[in-house]
Design a protein around this motif. Structure first.
Motif, PDB file in Angstrom:
ATOM      1  N   ILE A 127      40.488  38.480  41.003  1.00  0.00           N
ATOM      2  CA  ILE A 127      40.749  39.171  40.169  1.00  0.00           C
ATOM      3  C   ILE A 127      40.053  40.893  40.111  1.00  0.00           C
ATOM      4  O   ILE A 127      40.996  41.695  39.901  1.00  0.00           O
ATOM      5  N   ILE A 128      38.971  40.626  40.576  1.00  0.00           N
ATOM      6  CA  ILE A 128      38.355  42.010  41.020  1.00  0.00           C
ATOM      7  C   ILE A 128      39.101  42.831  42.139  1.00  0.00           C
ATOM      8  O   ILE A 128      39.404  44.036  41.815  1.00  0.00           O
ATOM      9  N   ALA A 129      39.487  42.045  43.253  1.00  0.00           N
ATOM     10  CA  ALA A 129      40.233  42.767  44.338  1.00  0.00           C
ATOM     11  C   ALA A 129      41.464  43.262  43.665  1.00  0.00           C
ATOM     12  O   ALA A 129      42.153  44.347  44.334  1.00  0.00           O
ATOM     13  N   MET A 130      42.101  42.182  43.011  1.00  0.00           N
ATOM     14  CA  MET A 130      43.640  42.785  42.314  1.00  0.00           C
ATOM     15  C   MET A 130      43.567  44.149  41.713  1.00  0.00           C
ATOM     16  O   MET A 130      44.256  44.843  41.653  1.00  0.00           O
ATOM     17  N   TYR A 131      42.501  44.090  40.729  1.00  0.00           N
ATOM     18  CA  TYR A 131      42.266  45.550  40.203  1.00  0.00           C
ATOM     19  C   TYR A 131      42.213  46.651  41.130  1.00  0.00           C
ATOM     20  O   TYR A 131      42.747  47.833  40.827  1.00  0.00           O
ATOM     21  N   PHE A 132      41.179  46.658  42.106  1.00  0.00           N
ATOM     22  CA  PHE A 132      41.078  47.744  42.866  1.00  0.00           C
ATOM     23  C   PHE A 132      42.216  47.937  43.751  1.00  0.00           C
ATOM     24  O   PHE A 132      42.427  49.161  43.911  1.00  0.00           O
ATOM     25  N   TYR A 133      42.793  47.005  44.024  1.00  0.00           N
ATOM     26  CA  TYR A 133      44.186  47.330  44.886  1.00  0.00           C
ATOM     27  C   TYR A 133      45.122  47.909  44.011  1.00  0.00           C
ATOM     28  O   TYR A 133      45.885  48.786  44.458  1.00  0.00           O
ATOM     29  N   ARG A 134      45.437  47.654  42.850  1.00  0.00           N
ATOM     30  CA  ARG A 134      46.370  47.913  41.931  1.00  0.00           C
ATOM     31  C   ARG A 134      46.142  49.649  41.843  1.00  0.00           C
ATOM     32  O   ARG A 134      47.068  50.234  41.488  1.00  0.00           O
ATOM     33  N   LYS A 135      44.616  49.832  41.379  1.00  0.00           N
ATOM     34  CA  LYS A 135      44.233  51.253  41.173  1.00  0.00           C
ATOM     35  C   LYS A 135      44.315  52.199  42.235  1.00  0.00           C
ATOM     36  O   LYS A 135      45.099  53.197  42.369  1.00  0.00           O
ATOM     37  N   SER A 136      43.745  51.738  43.300  1.00  0.00           N
ATOM     38  CA  SER A 136      43.478  52.500  44.534  1.00  0.00           C
ATOM     39  C   SER A 136      44.573  52.483  45.363  1.00  0.00           C
ATOM     40  O   SER A 136      44.934  53.719  46.130  1.00  0.00           O
ATOM     41  N   TYR A 137      45.434  51.546  45.426  1.00  0.00           N
ATOM     42  CA  TYR A 137      46.651  51.704  46.263  1.00  0.00           C
ATOM     43  C   TYR A 137      48.106  51.962  45.659  1.00  0.00           C
ATOM     44  O   TYR A 137      48.977  51.708  46.135  1.00  0.00           O
ATOM     45  N   ASN A 138      47.846  52.075  44.185  1.00  0.00           N
ATOM     46  CA  ASN A 138      49.200  52.288  43.324  1.00  0.00           C
ATOM     47  C   ASN A 138      50.265  51.102  43.633  1.00  0.00           C
ATOM     48  O   ASN A 138      51.251  51.385  43.899  1.00  0.00           O
ATOM     49  N   LEU A 139      49.635  50.048  43.479  1.00  0.00           N
ATOM     50  CA  LEU A 139      50.580  48.761  43.476  1.00  0.00           C
ATOM     51  C   LEU A 139      50.771  48.127  42.126  1.00  0.00           C
ATOM     52  O   LEU A 139      50.927  46.877  42.061  1.00  0.00           O
ATOM     53  N   SER A 140      50.742  48.866  40.960  1.00  0.00           N
ATOM     54  CA  SER A 140      50.951  48.572  39.692  1.00  0.00           C
ATOM     55  C   SER A 140      52.509  47.745  39.594  1.00  0.00           C
ATOM     56  O   SER A 140      52.609  46.989  38.744  1.00  0.00           O
ATOM     57  N   LYS A 141      53.159  48.206  40.441  1.00  0.00           N
ATOM     58  CA  LYS A 141      54.631  47.585  40.577  1.00  0.00           C
ATOM     59  C   LYS A 141      54.693  46.156  40.899  1.00  0.00           C
ATOM     60  O   LYS A 141      55.536  45.308  40.484  1.00  0.00           O
ATOM     61  N   ILE A 168      40.255  37.409  50.688  1.00  0.00           N
ATOM     62  CA  ILE A 168      38.997  37.045  50.147  1.00  0.00           C
ATOM     63  C   ILE A 168      38.359  35.816  50.906  1.00  0.00           C
ATOM     64  O   ILE A 168      37.225  35.420  51.105  1.00  0.00           O
ATOM     65  N   ALA A 169      39.362  34.846  51.189  1.00  0.00           N
ATOM     66  CA  ALA A 169      38.851  33.535  51.781  1.00  0.00           C
ATOM     67  C   ALA A 169      38.102  33.839  53.139  1.00  0.00           C
ATOM     68  O   ALA A 169      37.244  33.434  53.496  1.00  0.00           O
ATOM     69  N   VAL A 170      39.037  34.606  53.819  1.00  0.00           N
ATOM     70  CA  VAL A 170      38.669  34.745  55.327  1.00  0.00           C
ATOM     71  C   VAL A 170      37.145  35.609  55.377  1.00  0.00           C
ATOM     72  O   VAL A 170      36.171  35.321  56.324  1.00  0.00           O
ATOM     73  N   ALA A 171      37.272  36.554  54.500  1.00  0.00           N
ATOM     74  CA  ALA A 171      35.901  37.315  54.601  1.00  0.00           C
ATOM     75  C   ALA A 171      34.748  36.647  54.033  1.00  0.00           C
ATOM     76  O   ALA A 171      33.684  36.595  54.730  1.00  0.00           O
ATOM     77  N   PHE A 172      34.838  35.862  53.160  1.00  0.00           N
ATOM     78  CA  PHE A 172      33.580  35.135  52.712  1.00  0.00           C
ATOM     79  C   PHE A 172      33.176  33.936  53.545  1.00  0.00           C
ATOM     80  O   PHE A 172      32.196  33.530  53.741  1.00  0.00           O
TER      81      PHE A 172
END
Length: 454
Positions: free
Chosen positions: A263-277, A111-115
């Motif tokens: 937090i927004i990025a965390m949610y989408f990574y968790r769902k899209s990348y199956n990283l709930s573990k 996020i920091a690099v992109a923004f």
């Protein structure tokens, strides 16, 4: 007494297990190509809009003599603010010893690099003659806050890029031979960027020292980037900007918008990348508590920002505050304060709300409110200059962003999404070796405790 954690069999096993989970999301897929195609198609439309502005001039925007800073500068301040989250997560929380931030740290750096990368481009959109940008460096004066701003934004971007890349070298070395069904150039790139890393203890010590230096260097740079940005406003005598509290006010607001973006990025990574573990409910709960803390700090500075001029109530300040509290901008102002800050903070006090989906919804609202807050900071103070506005068309006095202006602003958001997508799909988004080290240390811990009691 056991040997090094990094040379243990347990560490290798954990690294292989985590790599299998993380690397299955890395690479070029059909969904990735479709998504990037949509982003680039939308970006092409926005670039065409900017070409019209470049050809015709800033007259195609809503900017005029009265309001010379509009949506573009508000967008610039927002982008600089959101990029500050890398420092908050990796440096402040990381150096404090909070181990739970390890799975989040690389997301924060992305996020920091992109923004930070796009923030430099956003300021160009406000320039009528962008070809003269090199003059800032060639003929820049030390007395100019604009020179300071350009310098700290560039420095912060470079440090953020290093802080994202340097701790990822062990992951690239571990992943270079494990990418399945991906183009060979990706494995070759991993091999080249891993710099012959072979997971020996000396390499880890050198990397740890380098990362620590970066973490220490980036803290004053991160504070400087937003302090200097605030000075662009505060060094003027204009009511609404003439404030000694603007530095910490901007920094506290930056923590809020940056945390919301993570937090927004965390949610989408968790769902899209199956990283709930790895991005668990516990992580959302803990970062939710951090969100409450930075939001309360921001509320405090908001009270200071309006209470002091409201108490003294000088003529210019009275006009400005009247526009915000009961005038033209009252609906937007109170909407931001109540629905974009106070109510979300109250809701997050409840543990049941600090779950992935509720936190996602709250973060989206607060991130949108953060952008509108920058708009409120930038535009209304210009509506009532000290010199009277006479003999000009009404559209020169009332600022309204045009379609072209909105499309150029949208281009910066699309660029951030493109950068985030590329960094997330071409590189591991979770720090694999750090999580493997933590798991391996749990095996070593009884031995260390036993040796300390001897």
């Amino acid at each position: 007494m056991p040997g090094s954690v990094f040379s243990s069999e347990k560490y290798r096993e954990k690294l292989d297990s985590i790599s299998a989970d993380v690397l299955k999301n890395v690479g070029i897929s059909k969904g990735f190509i479709i998504w990037m195609g949509i982003l680039f198609a939308a970006l092409a439309v926005c670039i065409y809009a900017y070409s019209l502005q470049l050809k015709t001039g800033l007259g195609v925007t809503g900017l005029r003599d009265v309001t010379s800073w509009g949506m573009y500068i508000a967008n610039f301040v927002f982008f600089v603010a959101t990029s500050l989250v890398g420092m908050l997560i990796s440096c402040v929380l990381g150096l404090s010893g909070a181990k739970w931030v390890k799975p989040i740290s690389r997301i924060a750096e992305i996020i920091a690099v992109a923004f930070a990368a796009v923030a430099g481009l956003v300021i160009i959109s406000d320039m009528g003659r962008p070809d003269r940008l090199p003059y800032v460096f060639i003929f820049g004066r030390v007395q100019s806050p604009i020179l300071w701003d350009v310098s700290v934004v560039t420095t912060y971007f470079v440090l953020s890029l290093l802080l994202w890349f340097f701790p990822m070298i062990p992951d690239l070395a571990a992943a270079k031979d494990k990418l399945q069904g991906q183009p060979k150039f990706l494995s070759k790139a991993y091999e080249l960027l891993s710099f012959r890393w072979n997971h020996n203890e000396m390499q880890y010590k050198i990397m740890a020292q380098g990362v620590r230096i970066l973490l220490i260097l980036i803290i004053p740079t991160a504070f400087a980037i937003h302090t200097v940005t605030s000075w662009l406003f505060a060094v003027t005598p204009r009511a609404g900007w003439d404030s000694t509290i603007f530095g910490p006010y901007f920094i506290s607001g930056a923590f809020v918008s940056g945390t919301a973006a993570v937090i927004i990025a965390m949610y989408f990574y968790r769902k899209s990348y199956n990283l709930s573990k790895y991005l668990t409910d516990s992580h959302f709960d803990k970062i939710g508590k951090v969100f409450i803390l930075v939001s309360l700090l921001y509320i405090y500075f908001n009270i200071n920002e309006f209470l002091v001029p409201g108490y003294k109530l000088k003529t210019a300040d009275a006009i400005h505050l009247g526009e915000l509290f009961t005038g033209e901008y009252a609906f937007l102002f109170w909407g931001i304060q109540i629905f974009g800050l106070i109510i979300p903070v109250f809701l997050m006090l409840f543990r049941s709300i600090r779950k992935p989906l509720p936190m996602l919804l709250i973060s989206i609202v607060m991130l949108a409110a953060a952008w509108l807050k920058r708009y409120i900071i930038v535009v209304p103070p210009q509506a009532h200059p000290y010199l009277p506005v006479q003999n000009v068309p009404v559209e020169w006095v009332v600022y309204k962003p045009t379609v072209i202006e909105s499309l150029v602003t949208l281009a910066s958001i699309l660029l951030v999404l493109i950068i985030v997508t590329l960094l997330s799909k071409l590189f591991p988004v979770i720090p694999m070796w750090e999580l493997a080290e933590e798991e391996a240390e749990k095996v070593f811990e009884p031995f260390f405790r036993g040796s300390n009691t001897m």
